[in-house]
Write a protein that holds these residues in place. Structure first.
Motif, PDB file in Angstrom:
ATOM      1  N   ILE A  75      -9.842  -1.153   7.250  1.00 13.05           N
ATOM      2  CA  ILE A  75      -9.023  -0.199   6.495  1.00 13.05           C
ATOM      3  C   ILE A  75      -7.580  -0.259   6.983  1.00 13.05           C
ATOM      4  CG2 ILE A  75      -8.615   2.265   6.075  1.00 13.05           C
ATOM      5  CD1 ILE A  75     -11.695   2.606   6.141  1.00 13.05           C
ATOM      6  N   GLU A  76      -7.414  -0.329   8.286  1.00 14.84           N
ATOM      7  CA  GLU A  76      -6.068  -0.408   8.858  1.00 14.84           C
ATOM      8  C   GLU A  76      -5.333  -1.658   8.370  1.00 14.84           C
ATOM      9  OE1 GLU A  76      -4.052  -0.880  13.266  1.00 14.84           O
ATOM     10  OE2 GLU A  76      -6.040   0.030  13.110  1.00 14.84           O
ATOM     11  N   VAL A  77      -6.036  -2.784   8.328  1.00 16.06           N
ATOM     12  CA  VAL A  77      -5.432  -4.032   7.858  1.00 16.06           C
ATOM     13  C   VAL A  77      -5.072  -3.925   6.378  1.00 16.06           C
ATOM     14  CG1 VAL A  77      -5.916  -6.464   7.375  1.00 16.06           C
ATOM     15  CG2 VAL A  77      -6.501  -5.499   9.595  1.00 16.06           C
ATOM     16  N   LEU A  78      -5.977  -3.369   5.576  1.00 19.17           N
ATOM     17  CA  LEU A  78      -5.708  -3.227   4.141  1.00 19.17           C
ATOM     18  C   LEU A  78      -4.523  -2.304   3.880  1.00 19.17           C
ATOM     19  CD1 LEU A  78      -9.363  -2.981   2.774  1.00 19.17           C
ATOM     20  CD2 LEU A  78      -7.748  -4.860   2.409  1.00 19.17           C
ATOM     21  N   VAL A  79      -4.454  -1.201   4.613  1.00 19.07           N
ATOM     22  CA  VAL A  79      -3.337  -0.261   4.446  1.00 19.07           C
ATOM     23  C   VAL A  79      -2.030  -0.930   4.853  1.00 19.07           C
ATOM     24  CG1 VAL A  79      -2.327   1.883   5.343  1.00 19.07           C
ATOM     25  CG2 VAL A  79      -4.707   1.839   4.621  1.00 19.07           C
ATOM     26  N   HIS A  80      -2.050  -1.652   5.973  1.00 17.39           N
ATOM     27  CA  HIS A  80      -0.838  -2.344   6.427  1.00 17.39           C
ATOM     28  C   HIS A  80      -0.390  -3.375   5.386  1.00 17.39           C
ATOM     29  CE1 HIS A  80       2.082  -4.030   9.179  1.00 17.39           C
ATOM     30  NE2 HIS A  80       1.588  -5.234   8.934  1.00 17.39           N
ATOM     31  N   ARG A  81      -1.343  -4.107   4.856  1.00 13.24           N
ATOM     32  CA  ARG A  81      -1.024  -5.115   3.831  1.00 13.24           C
ATOM     33  C   ARG A  81      -0.439  -4.451   2.579  1.00 13.24           C
ATOM     34  NH1 ARG A  81      -5.507  -8.640   0.849  1.00 13.24           N
ATOM     35  NH2 ARG A  81      -4.149  -9.568  -0.690  1.00 13.24           N
ATOM     36  N   GLY A  82      -1.028  -3.321   2.178  1.00 13.25           N
ATOM     37  CA  GLY A  82      -0.515  -2.596   1.014  1.00 13.25           C
ATOM     38  C   GLY A  82       0.895  -2.081   1.234  1.00 13.25           C
ATOM     39  N   GLU A  83       1.163  -1.568   2.431  1.00 17.62           N
ATOM     40  CA  GLU A  83       2.515  -1.084   2.746  1.00 17.62           C
ATOM     41  C   GLU A  83       3.529  -2.219   2.689  1.00 17.62           C
ATOM     42  OE1 GLU A  83       1.852   0.688   6.546  1.00 17.62           O
ATOM     43  OE2 GLU A  83       1.316   2.641   5.692  1.00 17.62           O
ATOM     44  N   LYS A  84       3.155  -3.379   3.208  1.00 16.39           N
ATOM     45  CA  LYS A  84       4.064  -4.533   3.194  1.00 16.39           C
ATOM     46  C   LYS A  84       4.295  -5.029   1.764  1.00 16.39           C
ATOM     47  CE  LYS A  84       5.074  -4.529   7.331  1.00 16.39           C
ATOM     48  NZ  LYS A  84       6.381  -3.984   7.645  1.00 16.39           N
ATOM     49  N   GLU A  85       3.249  -5.042   0.946  1.00 15.91           N
ATOM     50  CA  GLU A  85       3.390  -5.459  -0.456  1.00 15.91           C
ATOM     51  C   GLU A  85       4.352  -4.524  -1.195  1.00 15.91           C
ATOM     52  OE1 GLU A  85       1.988  -8.022  -2.249  1.00 15.91           O
ATOM     53  OE2 GLU A  85       0.998  -8.866  -0.497  1.00 15.91           O
ATOM     54  N   LEU A  86       4.204  -3.218  -0.970  1.00 16.73           N
ATOM     55  CA  LEU A  86       5.080  -2.249  -1.618  1.00 16.73           C
ATOM     56  C   LEU A  86       6.513  -2.416  -1.136  1.00 16.73           C
ATOM     57  CD1 LEU A  86       5.518   0.239  -3.416  1.00 16.73           C
ATOM     58  CD2 LEU A  86       4.932   1.652  -1.438  1.00 16.73           C
ATOM     59  N   GLU A  87       6.680  -2.573   0.153  1.00 13.25           N
ATOM     60  CA  GLU A  87       8.021  -2.748   0.717  1.00 13.25           C
ATOM     61  C   GLU A  87       8.700  -3.998   0.148  1.00 13.25           C
ATOM     62  OE1 GLU A  87      10.174  -3.334   5.073  1.00 13.25           O
ATOM     63  OE2 GLU A  87       8.006  -3.033   4.968  1.00 13.25           O
ATOM     64  N   GLU A  88       7.948  -5.097   0.064  1.00 14.98           N
ATOM     65  CA  GLU A  88       8.507  -6.333  -0.481  1.00 14.98           C
ATOM     66  C   GLU A  88       8.886  -6.179  -1.951  1.00 14.98           C
ATOM     67  OE1 GLU A  88       5.634  -9.367   0.303  1.00 14.98           O
ATOM     68  OE2 GLU A  88       6.020  -9.351   2.457  1.00 14.98           O
ATOM     69  N   ALA A  89       8.101  -5.416  -2.691  1.00 12.44           N
ATOM     70  CA  ALA A  89       8.416  -5.201  -4.102  1.00 12.44           C
ATOM     71  C   ALA A  89       9.682  -4.359  -4.247  1.00 12.44           C
ATOM     72  CB  ALA A  89       7.240  -4.527  -4.805  1.00 12.44           C
ATOM     73  N   ILE A  90       9.784  -3.300  -3.465  1.00 14.89           N
ATOM     74  CA  ILE A  90      10.945  -2.415  -3.566  1.00 14.89           C
ATOM     75  C   ILE A  90      12.221  -3.126  -3.116  1.00 14.89           C
ATOM     76  CG2 ILE A  90      11.987  -0.310  -2.629  1.00 14.89           C
ATOM     77  CD1 ILE A  90       9.179   0.907  -2.628  1.00 14.89           C
ATOM     78  N   LEU A  91      12.119  -3.945  -2.067  1.00 14.06           N
ATOM     79  CA  LEU A  91      13.288  -4.662  -1.559  1.00 14.06           C
ATOM     80  C   LEU A  91      13.582  -5.934  -2.361  1.00 14.06           C
ATOM     81  CD1 LEU A  91      12.697  -4.269   2.276  1.00 14.06           C
ATOM     82  CD2 LEU A  91      14.338  -3.036   0.841  1.00 14.06           C
TER      83      LEU A  91
END
Length: 138
Positions: A75-91
């Motif tokens: 779960i921690e890995v999936l959440v971290h991956r999701g946060e990075k995907e969102l950050e990359e999309a926003i930036l």
């Protein structure tokens, strides 16, 4: 007595706040809400012509696919991956094609395909049944 009642209400409020703060928040839920808040912004940034409910539905489906994961490290890995995907999309580190690949319509399940085929047969009187034979998909 009024001030005593007031102070007991304040103590109760402080207790409720501290218990909320002490309880660990579900990181997957927090990420889900954060992504849903950012969907309109991402659609605007990348100039994607898609209805907001449809895009949010796609996000919901991705989270639902991992609903049964119970291992905390996974779960921690999936959440971290999701946060990075969102950050990359926003930036804007991602391209429009990458965002569209994520948001494209999903393939139908076999049950959905069968239901669609039966509806098509009912509408066209069996005319659509010959498509599989002609194109060799059966």
């Amino acid at each position: 007595e009024g001030s005593r009642q007031y102070s007991s209400k304040m103590a109760l409020r402080a207790l409720v706040k501290s218990s909320k703060a002490a309880a660990p928040a579900n990181p997957a839920k927090l990420l889900f809400r954060k992504i849903l808040r950012e969907v309109p912004r991402v659609l605007t940034i990348f100039d994607i012509d898609m209805a907001l409910p449809e895009a949010r539905g796609r996000v919901r489906d991705c989270f639902a696919a991992n609903r049964w994961v119970k291992d905390p490290r996974t779960i921690e890995v999936l959440v971290h991956r999701g946060e990075k995907e969102l950050e990359e999309a926003i930036l804007q580190f991602k391209t429009k094609v990458q965002i569209m690949t994520f948001l494209e319509p999903r393939l139908m399940s076999s049950k959905q395909a069968q239901a669609m085929k039966s509806k098509t047969s009912a509408i066209y009187g069996g005319f659509g049944d010959h498509y599989d034979q002609i194109h060799g998909t059966k």
